[in-house]
Scaffold this active site. Structure first.
Site, PDB file in Angstrom:
ATOM      1  N   CYS A  66       0.854  -1.394  -0.010  1.00 41.26           N
ATOM      2  CA  CYS A  66       0.091   0.057   0.069  1.00 41.26           C
ATOM      3  C   CYS A  66       0.851   1.543   0.041  1.00 41.26           C
ATOM      4  O   CYS A  66       2.234   1.347   0.135  1.00 41.26           O
ATOM      5  CB  CYS A  66      -0.775  -0.013   1.490  1.00 41.26           C
ATOM      6  SG  CYS A  66      -1.963  -1.555   1.514  1.00 41.26           S
ATOM      7  N   GLY A  70      -0.186   0.228  -5.421  1.00 45.29           N
ATOM      8  CA  GLY A  70      -1.158  -0.414  -4.998  1.00 45.29           C
ATOM      9  C   GLY A  70      -2.315   0.031  -5.995  1.00 45.29           C
ATOM     10  O   GLY A  70      -2.456   1.314  -5.990  1.00 45.29           O
ATOM     11  N   ASN A 104      -0.188   1.080   5.910  1.00 44.39           N
ATOM     12  CA  ASN A 104       0.965   0.246   5.009  1.00 44.39           C
ATOM     13  C   ASN A 104       1.474  -0.793   5.987  1.00 44.39           C
ATOM     14  O   ASN A 104       2.349  -0.318   6.791  1.00 44.39           O
ATOM     15  CB  ASN A 104       1.717   1.062   4.322  1.00 44.39           C
ATOM     16  CG  ASN A 104       2.574   0.404   3.480  1.00 44.39           C
ATOM     17  OD1 ASN A 104       3.718   0.994   3.305  1.00 44.39           O
ATOM     18  ND2 ASN A 104       2.331  -0.791   2.934  1.00 44.39           N
ATOM     19  N   GLY A 105       1.277  -2.113   5.599  1.00 45.97           N
ATOM     20  CA  GLY A 105       2.021  -3.017   6.476  1.00 45.97           C
ATOM     21  C   GLY A 105       0.995  -4.112   6.693  1.00 45.97           C
ATOM     22  O   GLY A 105       0.035  -4.282   6.210  1.00 45.97           O
ATOM     23  N   CYS A 153      12.589  -3.034   5.327  1.00 44.12           N
ATOM     24  CA  CYS A 153      12.153  -4.112   4.133  1.00 44.12           C
ATOM     25  C   CYS A 153      12.782  -4.228   2.923  1.00 44.12           C
ATOM     26  O   CYS A 153      12.918  -2.979   2.207  1.00 44.12           O
ATOM     27  CB  CYS A 153      10.883  -4.084   3.700  1.00 44.12           C
ATOM     28  SG  CYS A 153      10.414  -4.912   2.183  1.00 44.12           S
ATOM     29  N   TYR A 155      12.572  -3.986  -5.497  1.00 47.60           N
ATOM     30  CA  TYR A 155      11.508  -4.075  -6.460  1.00 47.60           C
ATOM     31  C   TYR A 155      10.385  -2.885  -6.174  1.00 47.60           C
ATOM     32  O   TYR A 155       9.980  -2.248  -6.917  1.00 47.60           O
ATOM     33  CB  TYR A 155      10.761  -5.245  -6.551  1.00 47.60           C
ATOM     34  CG  TYR A 155       9.583  -5.314  -7.104  1.00 47.60           C
ATOM     35  CD1 TYR A 155       9.550  -5.517  -8.646  1.00 47.60           C
ATOM     36  CD2 TYR A 155       8.165  -5.236  -6.323  1.00 47.60           C
ATOM     37  CE1 TYR A 155       8.421  -5.429  -9.246  1.00 47.60           C
ATOM     38  CE2 TYR A 155       7.229  -5.370  -7.141  1.00 47.60           C
ATOM     39  CZ  TYR A 155       7.272  -5.562  -8.529  1.00 47.60           C
ATOM     40  OH  TYR A 155       6.111  -5.480  -9.307  1.00 47.60           O
ATOM     41  N   CYS A 174       6.572 -13.438   2.969  1.00 48.89           N
ATOM     42  CA  CYS A 174       6.524 -12.273   3.786  1.00 48.89           C
ATOM     43  C   CYS A 174       5.237 -12.037   4.749  1.00 48.89           C
ATOM     44  O   CYS A 174       4.389 -12.276   4.075  1.00 48.89           O
ATOM     45  CB  CYS A 174       6.820 -10.939   2.956  1.00 48.89           C
ATOM     46  SG  CYS A 174       6.894  -9.444   3.884  1.00 48.89           S
ATOM     47  N   CYS A 220      15.614  -5.995   6.911  1.00 42.69           N
ATOM     48  CA  CYS A 220      14.993  -7.270   7.105  1.00 42.69           C
ATOM     49  C   CYS A 220      15.310  -7.981   5.808  1.00 42.69           C
ATOM     50  O   CYS A 220      15.101  -7.749   4.768  1.00 42.69           O
ATOM     51  CB  CYS A 220      13.624  -7.288   7.257  1.00 42.69           C
ATOM     52  SG  CYS A 220      12.484  -8.890   7.147  1.00 42.69           S
ATOM     53  N   CYS A 252      12.731 -12.693   3.467  1.00 38.20           N
ATOM     54  CA  CYS A 252      12.264 -13.601   2.447  1.00 38.20           C
ATOM     55  C   CYS A 252      13.301 -14.410   1.808  1.00 38.20           C
ATOM     56  O   CYS A 252      13.185 -15.423   1.127  1.00 38.20           O
ATOM     57  CB  CYS A 252      11.596 -12.553   1.363  1.00 38.20           C
ATOM     58  SG  CYS A 252      12.547 -10.967   0.932  1.00 38.20           S
TER      59      CYS A 252
HETATM   60  P1  AMP Z   1       7.689 -14.939 -11.554  1.00 30.98           P
HETATM   61  O1  AMP Z   1       8.711 -15.379 -12.673  1.00 30.98           O
HETATM   62  O2  AMP Z   1       6.512 -15.505 -12.010  1.00 30.98           O
HETATM   63  O3  AMP Z   1       7.978 -15.220 -10.494  1.00 30.98           O
HETATM   64  O4  AMP Z   1       7.706 -13.292 -11.858  1.00 30.98           O
HETATM   65  C1  AMP Z   1       8.734 -12.679 -11.462  1.00 30.98           C
HETATM   66  C2  AMP Z   1       8.290 -11.163 -11.668  1.00 30.98           C
HETATM   67  O5  AMP Z   1       7.417 -10.818 -10.873  1.00 30.98           O
HETATM   68  C3  AMP Z   1       9.513 -10.379 -11.703  1.00 30.98           C
HETATM   69  O6  AMP Z   1       9.738  -9.515 -12.979  1.00 30.98           O
HETATM   70  C4  AMP Z   1       9.359  -9.346 -10.703  1.00 30.98           C
HETATM   71  O7  AMP Z   1       9.655  -8.073 -10.837  1.00 30.98           O
HETATM   72  C5  AMP Z   1       7.571  -9.407 -10.284  1.00 30.98           C
HETATM   73  N1  AMP Z   1       7.338  -9.449  -8.919  1.00 30.98           N
HETATM   74  C6  AMP Z   1       8.145  -9.651  -7.906  1.00 30.98           C
HETATM   75  N2  AMP Z   1       7.742  -9.559  -6.585  1.00 30.98           N
HETATM   76  C7  AMP Z   1       6.411  -9.067  -6.875  1.00 30.98           C
HETATM   77  C8  AMP Z   1       5.379  -8.531  -5.987  1.00 30.98           C
HETATM   78  N3  AMP Z   1       5.215  -8.727  -4.603  1.00 30.98           N
HETATM   79  N4  AMP Z   1       4.149  -7.753  -6.791  1.00 30.98           N
HETATM   80  C9  AMP Z   1       4.247  -8.065  -7.893  1.00 30.98           C
HETATM   81  N5  AMP Z   1       5.116  -8.206  -8.842  1.00 30.98           N
HETATM   82  C10 AMP Z   1       6.380  -8.984  -8.395  1.00 30.98           C
END
Ligand code: AMP
Length: 471
Positions: free
Chosen positions: A9, A35, A109-110, A248, A254, A394, A445, A448
């Site tokens: 969020c 989000g 958020n959290g 985090c 990402y 997570c 942290c 994961c």
């Molecule tokens: P996959 O190969 O299906 O595991 O998807 C990997 C992709 O998902 C990567 O391009 C990441 O940037 C993206 N990704 C990783 N974590 C998340 C997340 N929490 N929410 C949305 N996309 C994510």
């Protein structure tokens, strides 16, 4: 037991600006990446709290007409992503109530890991809940507190919470914000000077929200700290004992925007360094470095610079993929990925390609992208990931699936390489990731990647079951 986590969020709060709801809207617009399911704003005109929340994107929800119904000098906003089903509007934020401490609204958020237990206790004592969100628990704790002031009641409520929370509260005449003692999720504060020397205080998950409204970033709301902006100015107080910090790291890997400062550090700087260190740890002879856009771009730039291999944007992303689109009636292979990404064939044909992405979760998207690059003519595809293998779910607000679905929880790197059909696969090591975020004080942290959770997880089975239910 709440079956929905407040995953991913963004929050914003504005104190002391005649266009508080407009500024919240702009702040949320900059935080849209945090989000996309629902968004909401509550404003206060000093007597009444006005709220509007809806499913959808910020720009669709907040028309001039809607913003016109959110008057006042103070406002909070929230944008939310959730994988939950049909009751999502009930759980959209902010939440607002009128209680013996006055009218208040909250956005969160959290993820509060002892919410289930607190909720059962509150229900036993007669509290009635509307939705299944853990944020409602906070409002009940505040309402039931014997403390006479709102700040006193909040302090008491916050001390009962475990887990991750960056919270913004709106009262009739003030904004109160707080961060959990570990500082899992970010929360930055800043200010704007108005005419006549008046100061407007602003708070947001990420500083990219400040840039859009010309606010000056002043720093972080500290872990375990509460900040109060009111008629008397701004006050800061530590409401909880000092705990080990656990920022985090995935925010830097990402989640946050690269133009933000998060936990006091530039996200872009971290990502580029992740790419450089990845190139040192996993070099390979190749012709081009190609990012998976947008998440892999900064790390790919770092990798290419360090390896001295040309950087090419050979995958083009369609930025306008909405939540709804008309699916073809006949199955088209890998349709979902094609909708989002398309290869630039002449940049890939006959080339040995280093493909850089930030993470592999289930592996299914990565496999489709590797195939796409190969089908576009690449001779070799070497996948490089700018963080370690994601092995553990997570519980602090990032939407990772259950252990069963995390490919790295159940497979070796070689098995993952085979699954994604890459010629080679290299992940950034944990120590390099630490260096990339400059974590010399062990403030982050990494659960994961390591499974070492920084809080007691006495309810781990309950938490795991909730992840499973969400699928
Ligand atoms: P996959 O190969 O299906 O595991 O998807 C990997 C992709 O998902 C990567 O391009 C990441 O940037 C993206 N990704 C990783 N974590 C998340 C997340 N929490 N929410 C949305 N996309 C994510």
């Amino acid at each position: 037991m709440p079956d929905k986590f407040h995953d991913e969020c963004g929050v914003v709060a504005i104190y002391g600006h005649p266009e508080a709801s407009n500024l919240s809207y702009l702040g949320l617009y900059a935080l849209q990446h945090r989000g996309q399911e629902s968004a909401g704003i509550c404003s206060s005109d000093g007597r009444q709290i006005h709220c509007h929340k809806s499913m959808g994107h910020v720009a669709e929800i907040f028309t001039p007409e809607v913003l016109g119904r959110l008057p006042g000098d103070h406002a909070i906003g929230h944008t939310r992503y959730s994988t939950a089903g049909d009751t999502v509007l009930l759980n959209a934020q902010p939440f607002s109530v009128a209680c013996n401490k006055g009218k208040i609204a909250v956005a969160h958020n959290g993820n509060i890991i002892n919410a289930g237990e607190l909720r059962r206790e509150l229900e036993r004592e007669g509290s009635i809940f509307q939705g299944s969100s853990d944020t409602e628990v906070i409002l009940h704790l505040v309402a039931r507190s014997r403390e006479r002031t709102l700040v006193g009641a909040l302090r008491e409520a916050l001390l009962q919470l475990e887990g991750a929370f960056s919270l913004v509260f709106l009262a009739e005449d003030r904004i109160i914000v707080a961060r959990d003692p570990h500082g899992f999720r970010p929360l930055a504060f800043g200010q704007m000077e108005l005419s006549g020397g008046r100061i407007c205080y602003v708070f947001a998950s990420e500083t990219c929200a400040f840039d859009l409204i010309n606010a000056v970033y002043l720093g972080e709301v500290e872990p375990g700290e509460m900040m109060i902006a009111g008629p008397e100015g701004i006050t800061r107080e530590r409401y909880a004992p000092i705990r080990d910090h656990a920022h985090c790291v995935f925010e830097h890997v990402y989640f946050s925007r690269p133009d933000s400062i998060v936990f006091g550090r530039s996200v872009e700087e971290s990502r580029e360094l992740m790419g450089r260190l990845l190139a040192r740890e996993h070099p390979v002879d190749a012709d081009v470095v190609v990012p998976v856009p947008d998440s892999g771009v900064a790390a790919a730039l770092g990798y290419a610079a360090e390896a001295d291999i040309p950087f090419r944007q050979a995958l083009i992303r369609n930025h306008y993929v909405g939540r709804t689109f008309i699916e073809p009636s006949q199955a088209i292979r890998d349709f979902g990925v094609k909708l989002k990404l398309n290869p630039v064939r002449h940049l890939l044909e006959g080339k040995r390609v280093i493909l850089v992405d930030d993470s592999v979760v289930r592996g299914t998207t990565s496999r489709k992208i590797v195939r796409m690059v190969r089908n576009a003519g690449a001779r070799e595809v070497h996948l490089r990931i700018s963080c370690p293998p994601t092995k553990s779910p997570c519980f602090y607000g990032v939407d990772t699936p259950s252990v069963g679905e995390l490919i790295a929880a159940n497979n070796s790197v070689e098995e993952i390489r085979r699954f994604v059909e890459a010629d080679s696969l290299g992940y950034l090591s944990l120590s390099a990731l630490r260096d990339a975020v400059n974590d010399s004080r062990q403030d982050y942290c990494y659960a994961c990647y390591t499974g070492n959770y920084p809080t007691d997880l006495i309810h781990i089975e309950e938490l795991m079951a909730a992840k499973d239910r969400r699928g």
